[in-house]
Enzyme design. Sequence first.
Site, short mmCIF file in Angstrom:
data_model
loop_
_atom_site.label_atom_id
_atom_site.label_comp_id
_atom_site.label_asym_id
_atom_site.label_seq_id
_atom_site.Cartn_x
_atom_site.Cartn_y
_atom_site.Cartn_z
N LYS A 127 -2.09 93.99 36.29
CA LYS A 127 -2.03 94.49 34.91
C LYS A 127 -2.50 93.46 33.89
O LYS A 127 -3.05 93.81 32.85
CB LYS A 127 -0.60 94.92 34.58
N GLU A 129 3.01 101.74 26.74
CA GLU A 129 3.91 102.54 27.54
C GLU A 129 4.18 101.78 28.83
O GLU A 129 3.37 100.96 29.25
CB GLU A 129 3.25 103.88 27.88
N SER A 147 -1.91 95.09 44.80
CA SER A 147 -1.98 95.08 43.34
C SER A 147 -0.79 94.42 42.66
O SER A 147 -0.90 93.98 41.52
CB SER A 147 -2.11 96.52 42.83
#
Lengths: 298, 443
Positions: free
Chosen positions: B113, B135, B406
């Site tokens: 991210k 969000e 990830s």
Amino acid sequence: MSGTTGTAAPADMAAPATGSRTGDRIEALRAEGRAALIGYLPIGFPDVERSVEAVLAMVDAGVDVVELGMPYTDPVMDGPVIQRAAEAALAGGVRARDVLRFAEAVAEHTGGRVPALVMSYWNLVLRYGVDPFARDLAAAGGAGVITPDLIPDEGADWIAASDAHGLDRVFLVAPSSTTERLRLTAAASRGFVYAASTMGVTGAREQVGERAEQLVADTRAAGAERVCVGLGVSTGDQAAEVGRYADGVIVGSALVRTLLDDDTPWAARLDALQARTADLADGVRRARPGAASRGTRS
Amino acid sequence: MPDQPVRDALTESLAHQVLGRLADVQGPYFGDFGGRFVPEALIAALDELETEYRKALGDPAFTGELARLHREYTGRPSPLTEVPRFAEHCGGAEAGHRVFLKREDLNHTGSHKINNVLGQALLVKRMGKTRVIAETGAGQHGVATATAAALLDLECVVYMGEEDTQRQALNVARMRLLGAEVVPVTIGARTLKDAINEALRDWVANVETTHYLLGTVTGPHPFPEMVREFHRIIGEEAREQILERAGRLPDAVAACVGGGSNALGIFNAFLDDDAVVLYGFEAGGEGVDSGRHAARFSGGAPGVLHGARSYLLQDDDGQTLPSHSVSAGLDYPSVGPAHSWLHDLGRAAYEPVTDDEAMEAFRLLCRTEGIIPAIESAHALAGALRLGRRATQEGRTGQVFLVNLSGRGDKDVATAGRWFGLLDDAGTHDAGQDAGHATEGDR
């Protein structure tokens, strides 16, 4: 001021003079020297039967154009009041196709005098099928669709379908819209252009955005014949203020709020809805003193 | 008339001629998907964002600063780790398949991210805005956004479904430690989709000062394209690394797909390598037939949500259906439009992986390699195990699989502890004799 010449058509004329049922209605009211009151209620709240009653009660109390809200799971343009009502309507089992019943009921109840516009987030129309939805809505006596999350740039299918079935298409403009986008939106709209008074979602506000009057002027200058203002209007005084410069005053949350309280008997809620509507209807009637029957925009 | 493979190759080369390099396709549309289905009030901000982001990517001052931050702050390049003990379970040891993990879990804040967040946060500074909103579902994107906001001195508000704030209380505390305000969303299903609704409402009202730092490759244009650009570094590094380590391109690339940012980030570098097969693994939840899943390609149909047209879980009326997954990060009813495009183009394949399969792969990686993956990433690991078995069954040996790891699993330890019954009788319970996973209510 650009726009129409002000030679308004009689409301009961068979073919719309403006090419739009809502447009004709607003022009007729303009000839009476006032703005239209456009009232929103979500269909299916608190249930389908009572919600038909509420819509007709609102019409009887003085709205000139009805806006039928299609409850949606993800209403990003709506504040808490309409969100709550939509959530309850969906929990109560309202279906997208029910909106056709409402359009029929309004058309029958008013002999076609009061146009009924559907307000729908786009996915509901997409899923129904854009052309089938336009066809069925027109057949049910509906006047058109307000599309809060569809911009004209994405609306080719809808523009074609609304042309094919003679429906109004109401796109929105906002205080952030550039001149170029005001032109694009004005050219794509039929009936009127919906000017969002403020940057934000639906819901009552102390003051209607001060940028609303400028936005209406800018939208007219960009070619719009009729511009109605929504977001934040809840009282007769606010309706009078907005009705001074706009062709229509759109009210939603303030009407929905009168129906929300489950502990109040339904008849009392309908009374509150009618009282609120009457106050707003009075507001648009005193917005332009002395303008009555002049038949031109002052 | 050419035979089928030749015709397929012709079609593919035609697609390349028409579309140029698939890796560089620009919005607003990816094939039939994407667009800008948002209120007019946001269009000016989206236009500004598109202009600024394109200018920034062409400005060495911007790209240089982002590269410096990635090197000195994020910890890029992230390593490529070969996992031979895990690979023995991937179609059998005798098949000789090799599995490499792209270690996005080792980035600062523990997931991919940060790649996107730092890029967008630098853009926010360029645009002169002072406030970011975001969000978050599991909290990974919220934590990354709060981190970048602290680093770059931006006001930060994170919207999080009330249910998720309870499921991920530690990440709520983490965001608050970093100076962010966390707003629990109490309307709708109270999960990620509702947090996005609330962020969009905030953005409409505050767009002049505020940037919506959207966390994945969904949303209105330019987000799907821009977020891909900030994540393409994953695939670019991985492609170079695997060429060096394996001496060739992988046979297949596997990634989990929620919104799809990590998957698009790693796929992107291989989109124009026709021999590399790309697999996205969606959350199959309790099984696609159960109705409790987030398998948009198996159980959804094209529709519009949150500004983009893409595959979507929806009912006959077009109302959004609730999604379900053991992993909050994959628990989203729609998917990035680029994935819908790759799906319909046949360039990538998307398959569901159930909660059970993902949790087994989660445990296997812990035991065989000493790496605790995010449960999201465990879906990609489970997918790789499936690809290995399939290859072996079809007689293909010595396959090279590249899996995007990830995120790390620290945030999931409590969930895993309950799932495998590791929290009862702490200290005496033998984790190897687990009592089966916990009951529904505990997940």
